[in-house]
Design an enzyme around this catalytic site. Sequence first.
Site, PDB file in Angstrom:
ATOM      1  N   THR A 101     -26.657  18.176 -11.640  1.00 31.16           N
ATOM      2  CA  THR A 101     -27.108  19.557 -11.697  1.00 31.16           C
ATOM      3  C   THR A 101     -26.689  20.112 -13.044  1.00 31.16           C
ATOM      4  OG1 THR A 101     -26.933  19.848  -9.311  1.00 31.16           O
ATOM      5  CG2 THR A 101     -26.959  21.840 -10.650  1.00 31.16           C
ATOM      6  N   LYS A 176     -33.186  23.364  -8.332  1.00 34.80           N
ATOM      7  CA  LYS A 176     -31.812  23.203  -7.849  1.00 34.80           C
ATOM      8  C   LYS A 176     -31.048  24.527  -7.902  1.00 34.80           C
ATOM      9  CE  LYS A 176     -28.155  21.223  -6.247  1.00 34.80           C
ATOM     10  NZ  LYS A 176     -27.449  20.088  -6.852  1.00 34.80           N
ATOM     11  N   LYS A 244     -19.617  25.763 -11.581  1.00 33.84           N
ATOM     12  CA  LYS A 244     -20.486  25.466 -12.732  1.00 33.84           C
ATOM     13  C   LYS A 244     -21.941  25.801 -12.402  1.00 33.84           C
ATOM     14  CE  LYS A 244     -22.049  21.459 -12.823  1.00 33.84           C
ATOM     15  NZ  LYS A 244     -23.204  20.691 -12.302  1.00 33.84           N
TER      16      LYS A 244
END
Length: 293
Positions: A101, A176, A244
């Site tokens: 990701t 995502k 993150k």
Amino acid sequence: MIRPEKTVIGFVGTGVMGKSMATHLLHAGYPLIVYSRTKEKAEELIENGAQWVHSPKEVAEKANIIITMVGYPEDVRDIYLGETGIIKSGNENTYLIDMTTSTPTLAIEIYEAAKKKGMHALDAPVSGGDIGAKEAKLSIMVGGDQQSFEAMEPLFKHLGTNIIYQGQAGSGQHTKMCNQIAIASNMIGVCEAVVYAKKAGLDPDSVLKSISTGAAGSWSLSNLAPRMINGNFEPGFYIKHFMKDMNIALQEAEAMGMETPGLALAKQMYARIVEQGEENSGTQALFKYWEME
């Protein structure tokens, strides 16, 4: 159709999810070359026939399909675009599949650099956590050229069951972010429900049986709430990596002029438990937020 006997897969990153994903490809009969910053994480793969190399550069020199599953966008950038990175070291017609990701912007940058070298790049982040990786039931969201996606789709089927082409380069990463935004607010609700059940004197396991198959049902409720109840905060997906992801989503949303109050609240709550040393716990450790009150 890709054939194992004509394919050499390089796999960079054999952590919580990467190890299971690489194992499925090995069991499918593909020659596998692996690299991870910590060799111990790849020992089981090596014992089962994978070849160990000492750098992404060596992976690029030997493989014609390269999959990366690492931690952070800066890792992705270094692995692909560094002076001894995959794109500079690899061969024409190699397929590059980043399943980390990462940021949509970086996915586009990698795609364009790969195209100049005659390579085919896809951004293909996944959802499903450690369980989805172990059971080869990941959801895979893919961006890049459709022809490249179609060429790699048989490979993806060894890793997941919900494989969707989302559009041009960066589209997989944008998708995502949609996934992570939905999870962030949902995780707050799952934790609140379990805490509420306990404070009301209910049996949380019985409560889950009632609500997990109804309108409140979600992957997190079915798979992570039982871990909360049992005090199991081992990572299927690290909080530090989720932080993150939330930062990426917040930055992308801001660039589009969009408010994300649910995501912002989730980030605040996770940041508070990170201050208590929970960054290496699983995302279900948000449950501990209520213990801090």
